[in-house]
Design an enzyme around this catalytic site. Structure first.
Site, PDB file in Angstrom:
ATOM      1  N   VAL A  11      -9.678  -1.266  -1.988  1.00  0.00           N
ATOM      2  CA  VAL A  11     -11.289  -0.716  -2.079  1.00  0.00           C
ATOM      3  C   VAL A  11     -12.270  -2.139  -0.945  1.00  0.00           C
ATOM      4  O   VAL A  11     -13.472  -1.344  -0.647  1.00  0.00           O
ATOM      5  CB  VAL A  11     -11.863  -1.424  -3.602  1.00  0.00           C
ATOM      6  CG1 VAL A  11     -13.000  -1.526  -3.774  1.00  0.00           C
ATOM      7  CG2 VAL A  11     -10.237  -0.080  -4.001  1.00  0.00           C
ATOM      8  N   ASN A 212     -11.376   7.270 -15.416  1.00  0.00           N
ATOM      9  CA  ASN A 212     -10.434   7.309 -14.294  1.00  0.00           C
ATOM     10  C   ASN A 212      -9.472   7.909 -16.051  1.00  0.00           C
ATOM     11  O   ASN A 212      -9.331   8.140 -16.092  1.00  0.00           O
ATOM     12  CB  ASN A 212     -10.148   6.002 -14.275  1.00  0.00           C
ATOM     13  CG  ASN A 212     -10.746   5.704 -12.961  1.00  0.00           C
ATOM     14  OD1 ASN A 212     -10.356   6.782 -12.270  1.00  0.00           O
ATOM     15  ND2 ASN A 212     -10.012   4.640 -12.299  1.00  0.00           N
ATOM     16  N   GLY A 257       2.332  18.976 -12.936  1.00  0.00           N
ATOM     17  CA  GLY A 257       3.690  18.644 -12.396  1.00  0.00           C
ATOM     18  C   GLY A 257       4.100  17.425 -13.013  1.00  0.00           C
ATOM     19  O   GLY A 257       4.676  17.049 -14.173  1.00  0.00           O
ATOM     20  N   CYS A 264      -4.115   2.774 -10.455  1.00  0.00           N
ATOM     21  CA  CYS A 264      -6.083   2.896 -10.368  1.00  0.00           C
ATOM     22  C   CYS A 264      -5.631   3.450 -12.867  1.00  0.00           C
ATOM     23  O   CYS A 264      -5.649   3.012 -13.065  1.00  0.00           O
ATOM     24  CB  CYS A 264      -6.178   3.987 -10.141  1.00  0.00           C
ATOM     25  SG  CYS A 264      -6.833   3.541  -8.712  1.00  0.00           S
ATOM     26  N   LYS A 324       1.091  10.117  -4.062  1.00  0.00           N
ATOM     27  CA  LYS A 324       0.371  11.559  -3.926  1.00  0.00           C
ATOM     28  C   LYS A 324       0.168  11.434  -2.176  1.00  0.00           C
ATOM     29  O   LYS A 324       0.000  10.576  -1.526  1.00  0.00           O
ATOM     30  CB  LYS A 324      -1.594  11.072  -4.327  1.00  0.00           C
ATOM     31  CG  LYS A 324      -2.279  10.650  -4.246  1.00  0.00           C
ATOM     32  CD  LYS A 324      -3.594  10.743  -4.622  1.00  0.00           C
ATOM     33  CE  LYS A 324      -4.573   9.665  -3.564  1.00  0.00           C
ATOM     34  NZ  LYS A 324      -6.457  10.187  -4.417  1.00  0.00           N
TER      35      LYS A 324
HETATM   36  C1  UGA Z   1      -8.574   7.480  -9.351  1.00  0.00           C
HETATM   37  C2  UGA Z   1      -9.945   8.299  -8.792  1.00  0.00           C
HETATM   38  O1  UGA Z   1      -9.397   9.875  -8.539  1.00  0.00           O
HETATM   39  C3  UGA Z   1     -11.323   7.973  -8.408  1.00  0.00           C
HETATM   40  O2  UGA Z   1     -12.359   8.012  -8.412  1.00  0.00           O
HETATM   41  C4  UGA Z   1     -10.619   6.539  -8.233  1.00  0.00           C
HETATM   42  O3  UGA Z   1     -12.276   5.193  -7.986  1.00  0.00           O
HETATM   43  C5  UGA Z   1      -9.835   5.703  -8.188  1.00  0.00           C
HETATM   44  O4  UGA Z   1      -8.678   6.023  -8.932  1.00  0.00           O
HETATM   45  C6  UGA Z   1      -9.887   4.011  -8.732  1.00  0.00           C
HETATM   46  O5  UGA Z   1     -10.272   4.041  -9.523  1.00  0.00           O
HETATM   47  O6  UGA Z   1      -9.701   3.444  -7.971  1.00  0.00           O
HETATM   48  P1  UGA Z   1      -6.605   8.132  -7.401  1.00  0.00           P
HETATM   49  O7  UGA Z   1      -5.242   7.066  -7.841  1.00  0.00           O
HETATM   50  O8  UGA Z   1      -6.639   7.542  -5.363  1.00  0.00           O
HETATM   51  O9  UGA Z   1      -7.727   7.535  -7.498  1.00  0.00           O
HETATM   52  O10 UGA Z   1      -6.001   8.919  -6.543  1.00  0.00           O
HETATM   53  P2  UGA Z   1      -6.228  11.324  -8.176  1.00  0.00           P
HETATM   54  O11 UGA Z   1      -6.762  11.615  -6.272  1.00  0.00           O
HETATM   55  O12 UGA Z   1      -6.911  10.566  -9.074  1.00  0.00           O
HETATM   56  O13 UGA Z   1      -4.514  11.109  -7.923  1.00  0.00           O
HETATM   57  C7  UGA Z   1      -4.005  10.067  -8.763  1.00  0.00           C
HETATM   58  C8  UGA Z   1      -3.059  10.702  -9.652  1.00  0.00           C
HETATM   59  O14 UGA Z   1      -3.067  11.945 -10.318  1.00  0.00           O
HETATM   60  C9  UGA Z   1      -2.127  11.268  -7.957  1.00  0.00           C
HETATM   61  O15 UGA Z   1      -0.408  10.850  -8.602  1.00  0.00           O
HETATM   62  C10 UGA Z   1      -2.144  12.738  -8.360  1.00  0.00           C
HETATM   63  O16 UGA Z   1      -0.505  13.009  -7.945  1.00  0.00           O
HETATM   64  C11 UGA Z   1      -2.078  13.157 -10.120  1.00  0.00           C
HETATM   65  N1  UGA Z   1      -2.905  14.492  -9.914  1.00  0.00           N
HETATM   66  C12 UGA Z   1      -3.984  14.807  -9.646  1.00  0.00           C
HETATM   67  C13 UGA Z   1      -2.328  15.611 -10.853  1.00  0.00           C
HETATM   68  O17 UGA Z   1      -0.624  15.246 -10.845  1.00  0.00           O
HETATM   69  N2  UGA Z   1      -3.116  16.386 -11.031  1.00  0.00           N
HETATM   70  C14 UGA Z   1      -4.164  16.798 -10.659  1.00  0.00           C
HETATM   71  O18 UGA Z   1      -4.909  17.985 -11.158  1.00  0.00           O
HETATM   72  C15 UGA Z   1      -4.958  15.701 -10.314  1.00  0.00           C
END
Ligand code: UGA
Length: 437
Positions: A11, A212, A257, A264, A324
């Site tokens: 960040v 979140n 999944g 986070c 991810k």
């Molecule tokens: C998340 C939030 O999306 C951000 O907005 C926030 O700023 C951030 O946390 C934080 O607090 O710093 P991030 O952890 O980078 O971001 O990732 P995401 O894209 O939200 O995905 C999180 C997890 O959920 C991943 O493992 C992803 O594979 C999973 N996921 C996401 C799913 O299993 N299904 C989905 O439909 C979407």
């Protein structure tokens, strides 16, 4: 403006680079001397698409520099961002020792009026403590120091785009000076039409946790649905498409999944739950989200075990070790968690990841690391698709089948085409969709 950023993790570094791109003079500081040395030589400590170029642009333009000396970052700053780590304590509560220490540092070194900005995700109520710390530790009684909350909404792997083109900017402040300082900091974004939501500090702090928690809730809801779809012969992908077509629901974060990973969601849910109970409210739903998430990974494990019977003497390819795509971060990675469970059950596990292999090996030393997905697949009795990197989505499945001992695919991200699986004679086990046996 002169801006200091304390903490150059994910960040902090994105904050440094984007503020420099907005035209400010930014000094990033970190107590980790090795990290600062590496940043100064142009090497980022983690993988984040586009960040290398953005930091380099800032440095070349003379607007971004790094130092281990916090005084140099703070003394002439009009605004200082605190973006240090807030890891969970054993109770789930966020450990805010580094945040307090950053506040002390600002108080001791600020030479003029300075807005102190909470960028790290912190529980509601933190600003009150910060304000008191600044007051107690101030070197100069006349110096005006004020706390502002400005939570980030950066996604790993997409953080640069999120910083340069955010959906919204959230600012919690207690005076017009605080709000005005933030408007000046984000002037280029306001000029391009990005909305700034201005609230009191407690609201901004709480809204970040709420976002979140709700995103994690959507993922867990989709995963719970997929258990039901499997029992009913329905297809979860179509179910969430139908749901997502309603703008009140939205399609985002409804992909079923292996479950969510990353620091986070996991950390923030624990902290939010802990905060709720400290405030006297039992937010039981938050604990259910985490439970459903663990169940998702466990379900994938059971699919492998059901397909292979005994796991001893079986080789399993795990494609994708990052939590991810787009990152080398393996914290709470469901793919890596599954790999550990398979190793524990006696299987040989060959992992592949385009970016996260080194971090994964450091975390799970018994994992065999393969240089390509096809090396991981050679001789495998089953393959688990655990992270939807493009290279994994676009795998040549005919080659994969020829390399594997048994043609068994557990699709932990529902990204493989079932028609291709059927044509090639694979046993195909997706998450919440009809299987091909
Ligand atoms: C998340 C939030 O999306 C951000 O907005 C926030 O700023 C951030 O946390 C934080 O607090 O710093 P991030 O952890 O980078 O971001 O990732 P995401 O894209 O939200 O995905 C999180 C997890 O959920 C991943 O493992 C992803 O594979 C999973 N996921 C996401 C799913 O299993 N299904 C989905 O439909 C979407």
């Amino acid at each position: 403006m002169n801006v200091g950023v304390i903490g150059t993790g994910h960040v902090g570094l994105v904050t440094c680079a984007s503020l420099a791109a907005f035209g400010h003079r930014v000094v990033g500081t970190d107590q980790d001397a090795e990290k600062i040395a590496s940043l100064r030589s142009g090497r980022l400590p983690f993988h984040e698409p586009g960040l290398n170029g953005l930091t380099r642009d800032g440095v070349v333009a003379g607007r971004l520099s790094y130092t281990c000396d916090p005084e140099a970052a703070i003394e002439s700053a009009e605004a200082v961002f605190i973006s240090v780590g807030t890891p969970p304590r054993a109770s789930g509560e966020a450990n805010l020792v580094a945040v307090e220490s950053a506040a002390r540092t600002v108080a001791r070194h600020a030479r003029g009026p300075c807005v102190v900005i909470e960028k790290s995700t912190v529980p509601t109520g933190t600003a009150r403590h910060l304000r008191r710390t600044l007051e107690r530790e101030r070197a100069d009684r006349a110096t005006r120091l004020e706390v502002v909350s400005n939570p980030e909404f950066l996604r790993e792997g997409k953080a640069v785009g999120d910083a340069l083109r955010p959906d919204r900017i959230l600012v919690g402040a207690e005076s017009e000076w605080g709000f005005e300082t933030m408007r000046r900091l984000y002037a280029p974004l306001l000029a391009q039409g990005t909305p700034m939501i201005e609230t009191n500090i407690a609201t901004a702090e709480l809204a970040k946790h709420a976002c979140n928690a709700f995103l994690a809730l959507k993922v867990s809801f989709a995963n719970a649905l997929s258990r039901l779809c499997e029992r009913a012969g329905a297809d979860v992908v179509s179910v969430v498409d139908v749901m997502g077509a309603d703008p009140r629901i939205g399609r985002g974060h409804l992909d079923a999944g292996l479950g969510y990973g990353g620091s986070c969601f996991t950390k923030d849910l624990l902290a939010f739950d802990r905060l709720s109970s400290l405030l006297g409210y039992d937010f039981a739903l938050l604990r259910e989200i985490g439970k459903l998430n663990r169940e998702a990974t466990l379900t994938a494990f059971e699919k492998v075990r059901e397909a292979l019977w005994n796991l001893e003497d079986k080789r399993i390819a795990v494609l994708g070790l990052a939590f991810k795509p787009g990152t080398d971060d393996v914290r709470f990675s469901p793919g890596l968690e599954l790999a550990s469970m398979l190793l524990e059950a006696g299987a040989e596990v060959a992992g592949y990841d385009p970016e996260a292999a080194t971090n994964a090996k450091a975390e799970v030393p018994d994992l065999l690391i393969s240089p390509s997905p096809y090396d991981a697949l050679a001789g495998a009795h089953c393959v688990v698709v655990s992270t939807e990197w493009d290279v994994i989505r676009n795998l040549d499945w005919a080659t994969a089948r020829d390399l594997m001992s048994y043609p068994v695919v557990v699709d932990g991200r529902n990204v493989v085409d079932p028609c291709v699986m059927a044509e090639l004679g694979f046993a195909y086990l997706p998450m919440g969709r009809p299987a091909i046996l």
